[in-house]
Design a protein around this motif. Structure first.
Motif, short mmCIF file in Angstrom:
data_model
loop_
_atom_site.label_atom_id
_atom_site.label_comp_id
_atom_site.label_asym_id
_atom_site.label_seq_id
_atom_site.Cartn_x
_atom_site.Cartn_y
_atom_site.Cartn_z
N LEU A 233 0.85 -1.19 0.00
CA LEU A 233 0.00 0.00 0.00
C LEU A 233 0.89 1.24 0.00
CD1 LEU A 233 -2.70 -1.11 2.62
CD2 LEU A 233 -2.60 -1.57 0.15
N ILE A 234 0.74 2.08 -1.00
CA ILE A 234 1.62 3.24 -1.19
C ILE A 234 0.79 4.51 -1.05
CG2 ILE A 234 3.19 4.42 -2.76
CD1 ILE A 234 3.75 1.70 -4.06
N SER A 235 1.15 5.34 -0.09
CA SER A 235 0.43 6.59 0.16
C SER A 235 1.00 7.70 -0.70
CB SER A 235 0.55 6.97 1.64
OG SER A 235 -0.06 8.21 1.89
N VAL A 236 0.11 8.40 -1.42
CA VAL A 236 0.50 9.57 -2.22
C VAL A 236 -0.37 10.74 -1.79
CG1 VAL A 236 1.36 8.21 -4.16
CG2 VAL A 236 -1.04 8.90 -4.11
N THR A 237 -0.14 11.91 -2.36
CA THR A 237 -0.78 13.13 -1.84
C THR A 237 -2.25 13.28 -2.20
OG1 THR A 237 0.09 14.34 -3.75
CG2 THR A 237 1.38 14.42 -1.71
N SER A 238 -2.75 12.51 -3.17
CA SER A 238 -4.17 12.59 -3.52
C SER A 238 -4.57 11.35 -4.29
CB SER A 238 -4.47 13.84 -4.36
OG SER A 238 -3.93 13.71 -5.66
N THR A 239 -5.89 11.08 -4.32
CA THR A 239 -6.39 9.96 -5.11
C THR A 239 -6.13 10.20 -6.60
OG1 THR A 239 -8.58 11.01 -5.13
CG2 THR A 239 -8.19 9.33 -3.45
N ALA A 240 -6.22 11.45 -7.02
CA ALA A 240 -6.00 11.77 -8.44
C ALA A 240 -4.54 11.54 -8.84
CB ALA A 240 -6.41 13.20 -8.73
N LYS A 241 -3.62 11.86 -7.93
CA LYS A 241 -2.21 11.61 -8.25
C LYS A 241 -1.96 10.12 -8.41
CE LYS A 241 2.55 12.53 -6.88
NZ LYS A 241 3.46 13.22 -5.94
N ALA A 242 -2.61 9.32 -7.56
CA ALA A 242 -2.47 7.86 -7.68
C ALA A 242 -2.96 7.37 -9.03
CB ALA A 242 -3.24 7.18 -6.55
N ALA A 243 -4.15 7.86 -9.44
CA ALA A 243 -4.71 7.45 -10.73
C ALA A 243 -3.82 7.91 -11.89
CB ALA A 243 -6.12 8.03 -10.88
N LYS A 244 -3.35 9.12 -11.81
CA LYS A 244 -2.49 9.66 -12.87
C LYS A 244 -1.18 8.87 -12.97
CE LYS A 244 -0.52 14.05 -14.49
NZ LYS A 244 -0.37 15.50 -14.19
N GLN A 245 -0.65 8.48 -11.81
CA GLN A 245 0.62 7.77 -11.80
C GLN A 245 0.50 6.39 -12.41
OE1 GLN A 245 2.85 8.38 -8.23
NE2 GLN A 245 4.03 6.49 -8.46
N ILE A 246 -0.56 5.64 -12.05
CA ILE A 246 -0.67 4.29 -12.63
C ILE A 246 -1.05 4.36 -14.11
CG2 ILE A 246 -1.24 3.30 -10.38
CD1 ILE A 246 -4.07 2.75 -11.61
N SER A 247 -1.77 5.41 -14.49
CA SER A 247 -2.10 5.59 -15.91
C SER A 247 -0.84 5.82 -16.73
CB SER A 247 -3.06 6.77 -16.07
OG SER A 247 -3.32 7.03 -17.43
N LYS A 248 0.08 6.57 -16.15
CA LYS A 248 1.34 6.86 -16.84
C LYS A 248 2.24 5.63 -16.90
CE LYS A 248 5.12 10.23 -16.73
NZ LYS A 248 5.69 11.40 -15.99
N MET A 249 2.27 4.85 -15.82
CA MET A 249 3.15 3.68 -15.74
C MET A 249 2.62 2.51 -16.59
SD MET A 249 5.68 4.51 -13.67
CE MET A 249 6.35 3.00 -13.04
N ARG A 250 1.27 2.36 -16.63
CA ARG A 250 0.63 1.28 -17.40
C ARG A 250 1.16 -0.09 -17.02
NH1 ARG A 250 -3.69 3.91 -18.86
NH2 ARG A 250 -4.25 2.05 -20.06
N LYS A 251 1.27 -0.36 -15.73
CA LYS A 251 1.71 -1.67 -15.24
C LYS A 251 0.50 -2.42 -14.70
CE LYS A 251 6.13 -0.76 -15.86
NZ LYS A 251 6.93 -1.46 -16.88
N PRO A 252 0.22 -3.63 -15.18
CA PRO A 252 -0.98 -4.36 -14.75
C PRO A 252 -0.98 -4.73 -13.28
CG PRO A 252 0.43 -5.76 -16.11
CD PRO A 252 0.98 -4.37 -16.21
N TYR A 253 0.19 -4.77 -12.64
CA TYR A 253 0.24 -5.13 -11.23
C TYR A 253 0.01 -3.93 -10.30
CZ TYR A 253 5.02 -3.30 -11.50
OH TYR A 253 6.12 -2.50 -11.69
N ILE B 41 -6.83 3.69 -5.86
CA ILE B 41 -8.16 3.83 -5.26
C ILE B 41 -8.60 5.27 -5.47
CG2 ILE B 41 -9.46 3.88 -3.10
CD1 ILE B 41 -7.71 1.59 -2.11
N GLY B 42 -9.82 5.44 -6.01
CA GLY B 42 -10.31 6.79 -6.24
C GLY B 42 -11.73 6.79 -6.76
N SER B 43 -12.17 7.93 -7.25
CA SER B 43 -13.55 8.11 -7.70
C SER B 43 -13.76 7.53 -9.10
CB SER B 43 -13.91 9.60 -7.70
OG SER B 43 -13.17 10.26 -8.71
N ARG B 44 -15.03 7.36 -9.47
CA ARG B 44 -15.37 6.88 -10.81
C ARG B 44 -14.89 7.86 -11.88
NH1 ARG B 44 -18.95 3.21 -12.61
NH2 ARG B 44 -19.70 2.86 -10.48
N GLY B 45 -14.94 9.15 -11.58
CA GLY B 45 -14.52 10.15 -12.54
C GLY B 45 -13.06 10.02 -12.93
#
Length: 273
Positions: A123-143, A147-151
């Motif tokens: 479990l990795i804590s970042v400064t916002s749910t949006a930053k988490a979504a943006k980061q995994i979108s950029k990395m594109r790693k299936p593993y 966690i965040g909103s539907r939007g």
């Protein structure tokens, strides 16, 4: 209108800002809650929206610290229903997920799901749910998952792997609108204050709170927060019903001054809950 929010785009802070002001705003994103508050203090933006407390995990300490020490006011509150989803870049099985990123409050709000379904994931804590979504979108790693909103799924081209993973059916977060001034009386108001006692002795807190009780002023929240000056040294945050311009509240706040070392009126604003 420019409004400072916890960024990047798509955070619950942005959702709260749009709920409060409408969609005709220009969000200005900042990486930290403190950055939003300082931008308001320095008048880089006229207003800011930040989270103050959640139903499941309580108050956000960084916001309390900003309210206590910066030259800003609360001029409104917004309550947002928070629904968390597990987001990924592709349709990955839960057993394949090795890392889950999100804001620490979101991780805490989903701890039951994480414990039961992703107990081996980091479990990795970042400064916002949006930053988490943006980061995994950029990395594109299936593993990797967030966690965040539907939007956020739409905003960052992610898939919803599991819906409604927060603990409990009800999960709301209270946000506050920050400005240089608070709100004029509406007839249905709340006032927030923070104080530091003049001395540490038995009964001092009772004497302070008694000033509200004998004037029949209802206190809706009392919370302590370390002053960061010394261990065991605390600031006290209080929310009370009514506006600072109401005569009884003016009288009560005046009566506190001989009993406290510092007293700050964080703001008076329309009560939303």
């Amino acid at each position: 209108m420019k409004v400072g929010i916890l960024g990047p785009r798509g955070t619950y802070s942005e959702i709260a800002a749009r709920n409060y002001f409408g969609d005709d705003i220009e969000p200005v994103t900042y990486p930290l809650i403190t950055d939003v508050a300082e931008a308001v203090e320095e008048e880089k933006v006229p207003l800011g929206v930040v989270p103050l407390e959640s139903l499941r995990e309580g108050s956000v300490g960084e916001t309390l610290d900003a309210l206590a020490w910066l030259d800003i006011k609360v001029q409104g509150e917004i309550v947002v229903k928070v629904t968390h989803h597990l987001l990924g870049t592709e349709d990955t099985e839960l057993s394949e997920i090795k890392q889950v990123l999100s804001h620490r409050q979101a991780l805490a709000q989903c701890k039951k799901f994480l414990r039961e379904n992703l107990s081996d994931a980091e479990l990795i804590s970042v400064t916002s749910t949006a930053k988490a979504a943006k980061q995994i979108s950029k990395m594109r790693k299936p593993y990797m998952a967030a966690i965040g909103s539907r939007g956020l799924a739409d905003l960052y081209d992610l898939k919803i792997l599991r819906e409604n993973i927060q603990t409990g059916k009800e999960n709301e977060t209270r946000f506050v609108c920050l400005g240089k001034e608070d709100h004029e009386p509406t007839g249905n108001d709340k006032t927030s204050i923070v104080f530091y006692t003049k001395e540490d002795r038995p009964g001092i807190l009772y004497e302070i709170l008694q000033e509200f009780a004998k004037r029949d002023i209802n206190l809706t929240k009392i919370e302590s927060r370390p002053s960061k000056e010394a261990l065991g040294d605390y600031l006290f945050f209080v929310d009370l019903e009514g506006h600072r311009k109401d005569s009884l509240i003016e009288e009560a706040l005046e009566s506190l001054k001989p009993k406290v070392a510092t007293l700050k009126i964080i703001g008076s604003y329309q009560k939303r809950f």
